[in-house]
Structures are given as C-alpha cells and as structure tokens.
Motif scaffolding. Structure first.
Motif, PDB file in Angstrom:
ATOM      1  N   SER A 199      -2.867 -19.618 -16.937  1.00 48.92           N
ATOM      2  CA  SER A 199      -1.705 -20.327 -17.500  1.00 48.92           C
ATOM      3  C   SER A 199      -1.869 -21.830 -17.306  1.00 48.92           C
ATOM      4  N   ASP A 216      -5.530 -21.423 -22.147  1.00 50.66           N
ATOM      5  CA  ASP A 216      -4.187 -21.288 -21.564  1.00 50.66           C
ATOM      6  C   ASP A 216      -3.480 -20.151 -22.308  1.00 50.66           C
ATOM      7  N   THR A 218      -0.573 -19.183 -22.248  1.00 60.27           N
ATOM      8  CA  THR A 218       0.797 -19.457 -22.701  1.00 60.27           C
ATOM      9  C   THR A 218       0.789 -20.239 -24.026  1.00 60.27           C
TER      10      THR A 218
END
Ligand SMILES: NC(=O)c1ccc[n+]([C@@H]2O[C@H](COP(=O)([O-])OP(=O)(O)OC[C@H]3O[C@@H](n4cnc5c(N)ncnc54)[C@H](OP(=O)(O)O)[C@@H]3O)[C@@H](O)[C@H]2O)c1
Length: 341
Positions: A199, A216, A218
């Motif tokens: 993340s 990442d 997210t």
C-alpha cells in the motif's frame, strides 16, 4: 559457582553460570487472543540430551504465533493440545546465547551465539533442539537475527518453489510484511527482476529493499497484472482462478498466505491450488514452509554478504508481548517485529 540454594539443572553437560530456577515468560494457559498474553514467573526449561538452553536476547514474532495462541486452524489442536495449549509459552524464532547443553550435544557450548527455532521463545530462556540452531554472522544484532528464521526461510522456500532464478520476473504480493521484505531481497540476490505490491505507506520501504518496480495496490488494479514467471502470494485476497493469470503461461503461482486459518483445517486455498493447477497454463503451488537449518544457513550467508538485511519495524520489551503479538496478528506490520527479553 551456583548461588546458594540454586539446584543444578539435571542432565546438563555444560553450564556457563549459575542459572535461575525461575524465569520471566509470557504465558497463556487457555486458547484466547494475543491481547490475553501476560508475563509470569515459570520454571527454567531443562534440556534433554540433544537440546540446549538459550538465553533469549530477542524473539521474532510471526503471524503463526497469533494463530497458535487462538488455537486455529482447529485441526491443529491435535498437535497444539486439544483443550488447552500443551506449550503455554508461545514463540519459536530465537536469537541469543547458549547457556546450557544436554549430555549428547557436541555442536554447541555455553557462550555460543545462536539463531534458529526454539520452544517457548517468548521468555528469558528457551529450550531448542541442537540441530535447530545456526551461528549468526559476526556483527548481526540479536534483534535482526531473531527476525530471520521463519520469515526468511519461508521466503526462500517460496522463491525456490516458484523456480526463481536470475533474469526471471517475480511478483511479490505483500512485499512490505515479514515474509515479503525477505522475499524481495532474496529474489534480488538471486538475480531476478522484482515487482513488489504494497500500500501507499509502504512504497518507499519496498523501494529501499531493492525492488525494481513497486505497485501500490490502493491505486492500481492488481488483478490486471500479468506475465510474471513467478508470483509469490503472501496475501491471498484474489480468487485463485483469477489470480493465476498474474503468472505467464508456464509460470508458477505460489500460494503462501491467506489460508483462512479460522476454519477446521485452514487448507481450502492450499487444496484449491493443488486441485486447480492441472487445469490451466500456470502452475499453482501451495507452500508448506518447514524450519530447515540448511535454509536458514543459506539466508545467513546472504546476510553476511550484505545482500539481505532484516527489516525490523519495532522491538518491544517482553513485558509488552501482548501489544506486540496483537499488532503482528492484525496483519499490518512493516517488516518484522521482535521481542527483547
Ligand atoms: N504457507 C506457509 O508455510 C507460511 C509460512 C509463513 C507465513 N505464512 C503466511 O504468509 C502470510 C504473510 O506472512 P507475513 O509474516 O509476511 O505477514 P505480515 O508481516 O503480517 O504481512 C503484513 C503486510 O501485508 C501487507 N498487505 C496486507 N494486505 C495486502 C494486500 N492486499 N496486498 C499487498 N500487501 C498487503 C501489509 O501492508 P499494508 O499494511 O500496507 O496493507 C503488511 O505490510 C501470512 O498469511 C502468514 O500466515 C505462510
């Protein structure tokens, strides 16, 4: 000389000092949660003929410790203890100094620094089989050494199962955790091209480990990735039928984490990998990591060469074990967390 009133420990061949008869240890007499751990005085462990007693300087915490405290998966209670833990002091990964050896031990002497697997490592002293320990390289701090045994050996065995070698493209899902931080570094040391998934808050950590690319999760659609020779899945969030396509045809998807531990066997994802594997173009391989001393020695060579460095997020005092083990159990650790005793 033994302190007056301190009885000698039976069956001990060498002892470098008068050892106490009771020690501080974290103990749990019933299955519960990591937050229930409390520190108690317990009896000093006594080695059998092929065991040693280690003065624990640091103990590594693994996700498996929290599961053993909960007593899950439930089928594991056949070995943990049916109604209560057979071994009330948790912890396996240890780094410290040998203080006593059993009558049949030839490999170790009191005063030797060691790292490896013990029983009841969340304590001031723990007992270990003489062949479950390795000498750490000079200059490695006990806190760093204790981070290695289970996590680094799991990473090595996962990469091996995935056929990772120089030039291969490797994807590590969960690159910022205990196993993942080692998987990234060991894969780089093997010469692979490494992509780590984590993340936002952990992107710079995974970059600092040497990953060639960091994604990442997210911000990107991980399920849309594809073309990796090996995928090391430490997370287990994607369904396998979809997840396997992250690997290229002929590639290997290694299932390490996400085994739904709070179930009877915790095996659904692992069994699913074995069953689905023949019906697609990617191999699906469940990993059952084993504590092998030779593998720990191999990782320690990489540490000594400067190719791998344990990433220790925090060292907690033994008295704060409940907080530390609970933190790791929640699955948000960055690298490793250890206890110092
Ligand atoms: N099969 C075996 O033999 C074996 C052996 C050892 C361990 N294991 C299992 O392997 C798994 C990993 O162990 P570990 O010690 O590395 O765990 P860990 O230290 O708890 O891993 C935590 C890390 O996972 C990251 N993470 C959480 N969700 C993620 C997602 N969707 N995508 C990518 N990263 C994510 C977290 O980062 P964020 O906070 O940034 O999300 C955190 O940094 C555990 O399930 C453990 O039980 C299996």
């Amino acid at each position: 000389m033994p302190r007056p009133g301190t009885p000698p420990i039976p069956s001990v061949k060498h002892m470098n000092t008068a050892l106490p008869t009771t020690i501080r240890a974290v103990r749990l007499d019933r299955y519960g949660s990591p937050a229930d751990l409390e520190q108690h005085e317990v009896a000093m462990p006594i080695p059998d003929d092929h065991q040693v007693v280690v003065r624990v300087r640091a103990a590594g915490i693994n996700r498996g410790d929290g599961l053993a405290i909960e007593g899950v998966p439930y089928a594991a209670r056949l070995s943990y203890g049916l109604t209560r833990p057979k071994r009330p002091v948790p912890g396996t990964d240890v780094a410290g100094t040998v203080v006593a050896v059993g009558a049949g031990v030839t490999a170790w002497r009191p005063g030797d620094p060691v790292v490896g697997w013990a029983s009841g490592a969340f304590a001031q002293f723990a007992v270990a089989a003489d062949d479950a320990l390795v000498a750490p390289p000079a200059g490695l701090a006990f806190e760093e050494a204790a981070a290695l045994p289970t996590a680094a050996v799991t990473a090595l065995q996962a990469l091996r199962l995935g056929g990772v070698e120089a030039g291969r493209r490797v994807l590590v899902l969960g690159a910022s955790g205990g196993v993942g931080t080692f998987a990234v570094q060991i894969a780089k040391a093997l010469g692979a091209e490494v992509t780590g998934v984590c993340s936002t808050r952990n992107v710079s950590l995974v970059e600092s480990l040497g990953a060639d690319h960091v994604i990442d999760y997210t911000a990107a659609d991980v399920a849309a990735l594809t073309g990796y020779d090996a995928v090391i899945d430490l997370v287990g969030t994607l369904p396998l039928v979809r997840a396997r396509r992250l690997a290229a045809p002929g590639g290997t998807y290694v299932v390490v984490g996400g085994g739904q531990a709070r179930s009877l066997t915790g095996m659904r994802r692992f069994a699913g990998a074995a069953m689905l594997s023949p019906f697609g173009r990617q191999r699906l391989r469940p990993l059952f990591a084993t504590p092998k001393r030779e593998d720990l020695a191999q990782v320690l060579e990489l540490v000594a060469a400067g190719a791998v460095r344990p990433s220790v997020e925090a060292a907690y005092d033994l008295a704060d074990a409940a907080t530390a083990v609970d933190f790791v159990h929640r699955g948000k650790a960055r690298g490793k967390v250890v206890l110092v005793a």
